[in-house]
Design a protein around this motif. Structure first.
Motif, PDB file in Angstrom:
ATOM      1  N   THR A   1      10.949  23.155  66.314  1.00  0.00           N
ATOM      2  CA  THR A   1      10.641  21.753  66.008  1.00  0.00           C
ATOM      3  C   THR A   1       9.514  21.300  66.925  1.00  0.00           C
ATOM      4  OG1 THR A   1      12.335  21.000  67.583  1.00  0.00           O
ATOM      5  CG2 THR A   1      12.995  21.239  65.274  1.00  0.00           C
ATOM      6  N   ILE A   2       8.666  20.437  66.421  1.00  0.00           N
ATOM      7  CA  ILE A   2       7.573  19.897  67.229  1.00  0.00           C
ATOM      8  C   ILE A   2       7.943  18.477  67.639  1.00  0.00           C
ATOM      9  CG2 ILE A   2       5.152  19.220  67.245  1.00  0.00           C
ATOM     10  CD1 ILE A   2       4.601  21.541  65.384  1.00  0.00           C
ATOM     11  N   PRO A   3       8.208  18.259  68.907  1.00  0.00           N
ATOM     12  CA  PRO A   3       8.625  16.927  69.361  1.00  0.00           C
ATOM     13  C   PRO A   3       7.540  15.879  69.110  1.00  0.00           C
ATOM     14  CG  PRO A   3       9.093  18.591  71.018  1.00  0.00           C
ATOM     15  CD  PRO A   3       8.227  19.242  69.988  1.00  0.00           C
ATOM     16  N   ASP A   4       7.962  14.681  68.773  1.00  0.00           N
ATOM     17  CA  ASP A   4       7.025  13.598  68.488  1.00  0.00           C
ATOM     18  C   ASP A   4       6.109  13.324  69.678  1.00  0.00           C
ATOM     19  OD1 ASP A   4       8.080  13.315  65.992  1.00  0.00           O
ATOM     20  OD2 ASP A   4       9.259  11.524  66.451  1.00  0.00           O
ATOM     21  N   ALA A   5       6.638  13.427  70.893  1.00  0.00           N
ATOM     22  CA  ALA A   5       5.846  13.089  72.075  1.00  0.00           C
ATOM     23  C   ALA A   5       4.659  14.031  72.245  1.00  0.00           C
ATOM     24  CB  ALA A   5       6.720  13.120  73.326  1.00  0.00           C
ATOM     25  N   VAL A   6       4.846  15.300  71.946  1.00  0.00           N
ATOM     26  CA  VAL A   6       3.751  16.270  72.048  1.00  0.00           C
ATOM     27  C   VAL A   6       2.706  15.993  70.973  1.00  0.00           C
ATOM     28  CG1 VAL A   6       3.114  18.712  71.907  1.00  0.00           C
ATOM     29  CG2 VAL A   6       5.227  18.034  73.073  1.00  0.00           C
ATOM     30  N   GLU A   7       3.176  15.804  69.740  1.00  0.00           N
ATOM     31  CA  GLU A   7       2.238  15.546  68.649  1.00  0.00           C
ATOM     32  C   GLU A   7       1.492  14.231  68.875  1.00  0.00           C
ATOM     33  OE1 GLU A   7       2.015  15.626  63.768  1.00  0.00           O
ATOM     34  OE2 GLU A   7       3.951  15.812  64.780  1.00  0.00           O
ATOM     35  N   ALA A   8       2.190  13.215  69.360  1.00  0.00           N
ATOM     36  CA  ALA A   8       1.546  11.919  69.598  1.00  0.00           C
ATOM     37  C   ALA A   8       0.441  12.037  70.639  1.00  0.00           C
ATOM     38  CB  ALA A   8       2.585  10.891  70.033  1.00  0.00           C
ATOM     39  N   ALA A   9       0.680  12.833  71.674  1.00  0.00           N
ATOM     40  CA  ALA A   9      -0.347  13.020  72.704  1.00  0.00           C
ATOM     41  C   ALA A   9      -1.592  13.665  72.112  1.00  0.00           C
ATOM     42  CB  ALA A   9       0.199  13.870  73.845  1.00  0.00           C
ATOM     43  N   LEU A  10      -1.412  14.671  71.276  1.00  0.00           N
ATOM     44  CA  LEU A  10      -2.549  15.350  70.670  1.00  0.00           C
ATOM     45  C   LEU A  10      -3.244  14.467  69.635  1.00  0.00           C
ATOM     46  CD1 LEU A  10      -1.179  18.979  70.274  1.00  0.00           C
ATOM     47  CD2 LEU A  10      -2.619  18.050  72.095  1.00  0.00           C
ATOM     48  N   CYS A  11      -2.488  13.633  68.947  1.00  0.00           N
ATOM     49  CA  CYS A  11      -3.091  12.722  67.971  1.00  0.00           C
ATOM     50  C   CYS A  11      -3.924  11.641  68.644  1.00  0.00           C
ATOM     51  CB  CYS A  11      -2.009  12.076  67.104  1.00  0.00           C
ATOM     52  SG  CYS A  11      -1.293  13.191  65.869  1.00  0.00           S
ATOM     53  N   ASP A  12      -3.726  11.436  69.930  1.00  0.00           N
ATOM     54  CA  ASP A  12      -4.505  10.471  70.700  1.00  0.00           C
ATOM     55  C   ASP A  12      -5.724  11.177  71.291  1.00  0.00           C
ATOM     56  OD1 ASP A  12      -5.468   8.374  72.206  1.00  0.00           O
ATOM     57  OD2 ASP A  12      -3.914   8.526  73.750  1.00  0.00           O
ATOM     58  N   ASP A  13      -6.705  11.454  70.442  1.00  0.00           N
ATOM     59  CA  ASP A  13      -7.957  12.102  70.852  1.00  0.00           C
ATOM     60  C   ASP A  13      -7.694  13.391  71.614  1.00  0.00           C
ATOM     61  OD1 ASP A  13     -10.736  12.398  70.976  1.00  0.00           O
ATOM     62  OD2 ASP A  13     -10.868  11.340  72.891  1.00  0.00           O
ATOM     63  N   LEU A  14      -6.770  14.173  71.112  1.00  0.00           N
ATOM     64  CA  LEU A  14      -6.489  15.512  71.636  1.00  0.00           C
ATOM     65  C   LEU A  14      -6.208  15.471  73.147  1.00  0.00           C
ATOM     66  CD1 LEU A  14      -6.430  17.981  69.781  1.00  0.00           C
ATOM     67  CD2 LEU A  14      -8.558  18.733  70.811  1.00  0.00           C
ATOM     68  N   ASN A  15      -5.242  14.660  73.529  1.00  0.00           N
ATOM     69  CA  ASN A  15      -4.899  14.488  74.936  1.00  0.00           C
ATOM     70  C   ASN A  15      -4.007  15.639  75.395  1.00  0.00           C
ATOM     71  OD1 ASN A  15      -4.128  13.647  77.482  1.00  0.00           O
ATOM     72  ND2 ASN A  15      -3.809  11.516  76.885  1.00  0.00           N
ATOM     73  N   THR A  16      -4.626  16.771  75.665  1.00  0.00           N
ATOM     74  CA  THR A  16      -3.851  17.953  76.061  1.00  0.00           C
ATOM     75  C   THR A  16      -3.177  17.793  77.421  1.00  0.00           C
ATOM     76  OG1 THR A  16      -5.878  19.020  76.883  1.00  0.00           O
ATOM     77  CG2 THR A  16      -5.175  19.545  74.635  1.00  0.00           C
ATOM     78  N   PRO A  17      -3.756  17.097  78.411  1.00  0.00           N
ATOM     79  CA  PRO A  17      -3.012  16.926  79.667  1.00  0.00           C
ATOM     80  C   PRO A  17      -1.670  16.232  79.454  1.00  0.00           C
ATOM     81  CG  PRO A  17      -5.317  16.398  80.006  1.00  0.00           C
ATOM     82  CD  PRO A  17      -5.124  16.565  78.529  1.00  0.00           C
ATOM     83  N   GLN A  18      -1.644  15.189  78.617  1.00  0.00           N
ATOM     84  CA  GLN A  18      -0.390  14.505  78.340  1.00  0.00           C
ATOM     85  C   GLN A  18       0.556  15.405  77.559  1.00  0.00           C
ATOM     86  OE1 GLN A  18       0.735  11.594  79.480  1.00  0.00           O
ATOM     87  NE2 GLN A  18       2.685  12.063  78.457  1.00  0.00           N
ATOM     88  N   ALA A  19       0.016  16.180  76.606  1.00  0.00           N
ATOM     89  CA  ALA A  19       0.859  17.097  75.835  1.00  0.00           C
ATOM     90  C   ALA A  19       1.492  18.143  76.748  1.00  0.00           C
ATOM     91  CB  ALA A  19       0.026  17.771  74.740  1.00  0.00           C
ATOM     92  N   LEU A  20       0.721  18.645  77.718  1.00  0.00           N
ATOM     93  CA  LEU A  20       1.261  19.641  78.653  1.00  0.00           C
ATOM     94  C   LEU A  20       2.324  19.026  79.557  1.00  0.00           C
ATOM     95  CD1 LEU A  20      -2.056  21.477  79.567  1.00  0.00           C
ATOM     96  CD2 LEU A  20      -0.164  22.404  78.222  1.00  0.00           C
ATOM     97  N   ALA A  21       2.144  17.776  79.931  1.00  0.00           N
ATOM     98  CA  ALA A  21       3.170  17.086  80.719  1.00  0.00           C
ATOM     99  C   ALA A  21       4.462  16.966  79.917  1.00  0.00           C
ATOM    100  CB  ALA A  21       2.668  15.705  81.141  1.00  0.00           C
ATOM    101  N   GLU A  22       4.337  16.689  78.634  1.00  0.00           N
ATOM    102  CA  GLU A  22       5.526  16.608  77.771  1.00  0.00           C
ATOM    103  C   GLU A  22       6.206  17.966  77.660  1.00  0.00           C
ATOM    104  OE1 GLU A  22       6.741  13.904  76.718  1.00  0.00           O
ATOM    105  OE2 GLU A  22       5.086  12.481  76.994  1.00  0.00           O
ATOM    106  N   ILE A  23       5.415  19.041  77.592  1.00  0.00           N
ATOM    107  CA  ILE A  23       6.000  20.387  77.494  1.00  0.00           C
ATOM    108  C   ILE A  23       6.755  20.728  78.777  1.00  0.00           C
ATOM    109  CG2 ILE A  23       5.440  22.847  77.319  1.00  0.00           C
ATOM    110  CD1 ILE A  23       3.106  21.967  75.467  1.00  0.00           C
ATOM    111  N   SER A  24       6.219  20.311  79.915  1.00  0.00           N
ATOM    112  CA  SER A  24       6.934  20.528  81.181  1.00  0.00           C
ATOM    113  C   SER A  24       8.290  19.829  81.159  1.00  0.00           C
ATOM    114  CB  SER A  24       6.092  20.024  82.359  1.00  0.00           C
ATOM    115  OG  SER A  24       4.980  20.863  82.575  1.00  0.00           O
TER     116      SER A  24
END
Length: 459
Positions: free
Chosen positions: A336-359
């Motif tokens: 499953t792809i958590p909403d928080a990870v997808e939302a971070a990437l949908c915000d101009d590809l915010n990979t630092p925030q997406a990586l924080a969510e993965i942590s």
């Protein structure tokens, strides 16, 4: 989820709405294949690979093109130095690029056009530009007349006095304006060339991308992307020649540019002598660790390279893979792809925030118990997978060295069996000696409730 992207052309973040949801188009500038690329050249394919993964979540019929420039003066020079045919140089380094991208976890593009396979389309586009008054022939060359396109400079925002639009040292005679750039240039018998209305010659650098994009994606595309160093002159020139060749139609609706990889704050480039070849790095470090490092910073910002940052990427992946190894007995039917990870990437590809969510997902999976474990594992795999991470088997990850090569597991297991026998016999001196032998071999061992596990210590 709706996707928002920063558009270099408009200089603002905009909601991404494709022209045709049933055929979304994206073109990313690829390599000039005369040598191995450096690690900075790897940032665009990694970043825009994540973007392609994200777009396909909403628009599965994305057509993603990434070109190969296989006709260029740098290639000619490399072939002359090596004393081999030009095709030998381009063939070798095209394959090397593909192999290195695979080791970084970058999926192949849907279309990989080569410049030399599109010479008829290039000539046809140049002919249209001449016929419409936007280009002119001179002494075997054809030049684009920049003054004929009133919006020249809108992408880069450069002052007109700074818009000397040549590229890669190309010089042409009888320019109407210093800003005019080469579309076609002559070739003597020592250089690759094709027959054209202006004599035997070869294309300039910029025209190839316009012709290949038109051929495979259409006259107007959704996204054009590449490194920020391509904004001028390459992308500026693409806009001019494509718009004029298509009767004023918009060439690309969204322009995305990634920041440069720096080394001690300076741009990484061959001319500065601070280049780290990707090919060599991949022979020393796990591809996923390099990928993670390239995604740690926001794609539009510069990213400074350091050995410490690479070591931290390895340690981060060790931690995440350690969670998955602890959950090896937990079956997952579907990630499953958590909403928080997808939302971070949908915000101009915010990979630092997406990586924080993965942590956070890794921490949650580490703490999970009972029926929670399967859902936590599925979320960790899905969130990381959207960024192209955690794609290896956990045991394989821990049993490979920094160069990606697996060690001889049978030798290690034999040592561990000897150690277990020593411990059973209460020969702790021998047990400790075996641990030290393994440590000298670069093997760390961990005694726990699940028995003794081992992993290769990565540099």
């Amino acid at each position: 989820m709706p996707i928002s992207l920063y558009n270099t052309l408009s200089r603002r973040t905009e909601a991404f709405t494709p022209l045709d949801p049933e055929r979304v188009t994206m073109y990313v500038c690829g390599p000039t294949v005369y040598n191995y690329i450096h690690i900075g050249n790897a940032r665009p394919p990694v970043v825009f690979d994540v973007l392609a993964r994200l777009i396909r979540r909403t628009y599965p019929k994305l057509v993603y093109a990434r070109n190969i420039t296989d006709v260029d003066d740098k290639i000619n020079k490399a072939a002359a130095i090596a004393g081999v045919p030009i095709g030998e140089i381009t063939g070798k380094y095209t394959q090397a690029y593909r192999d290195d991208m695979a080791r970084l976890g970058v999926a192949p593009p849907d279309v990989e056009p080569h410049a030399t396979a599109h010479i008829p389309q290039i000539i046809a586009m140049v002919e249209r530009l001449i016929a419409s008054g936007h280009a002119y022939p001179t002494e075997g060359h054809v030049l684009f007349h920049v003054d004929s396109f009133k919006d020249y400079g809108a992408l880069s925002g450069r002052d007109p006095d700074e818009q000397i639009a040549g590229a890669r040292g190309e010089v042409a005679p009888n320019k109407k304006s210093p800003r005019d750039f080469v579309l076609w240039k002559p070739s003597d018998e020592t250089l690759p060339g094709w027959d054209s209305p202006w004599g035997r010659g070869r294309p300039g650098w910029h025209i190839e991308c316009s012709a290949m994009s038109e051929t495979h994606l259409g006259e107007t595309i959704d996204i054009h992307a590449g490194g920020v160093d391509l904004t001028f002159p390459h992308h500026e020139n693409e806009i001019a020649q494509s718009t004029c060749a298509h009767g004023g139609k918009v060439f690309a609706r969204y322009w995305l540019h990634n920041g440069m990889l720096t080394f001690d704050g300076k741009k990484m480039s061959k001319s500065l002598g601070n280049v780290l070849q990707l090919h060599e790095l991949l022979n020393k470090h796990p591809g996923e660790a390099l990928r993670l490092l390239l995604l740690r910073g926001h794609y539009r910002q510069p990213l400074d390279w350091s050995d410490a940052a690479l070591t931290q990427s390895v340690r981060t992946l060790d931690g995440w893979y350690g969670v998955l190894r602890d959950l090896a007995d937990v079956p997952v039917a579907e990630v499953t792809i958590p909403d928080a990870v997808e939302a971070a990437l949908c915000d101009d590809l915010n990979t630092p925030q997406a990586l924080a969510e993965i942590s956070q997902l890794a921490d949650a999976a580490r703490r999970a118990s009972g029926d929670e474990r399967a859902a936590a594992k599925a979320a960790l795999l899905g969130g990381a997978g959207l960024l192209g991470l955690l794609q290896e088997d956990p045991e394989a990850w821990f049993r490979q060295g920094s160069d990606g090569e697996s060690v001889d597991a049978a030798v290690i297991e034999a040592k561990l069996e000897e150690r277990r026998a020593a411990r059973a016999a209460k020969d702790f001196a021998r047990s400790d000696a075996i641990r030290d032998e393994l440590k000298a071999m670069g093997i760390a061992i961990e005694d726990g409730a699940q028995g003794t596990r081992w992993n290769v210590v990565k540099a």
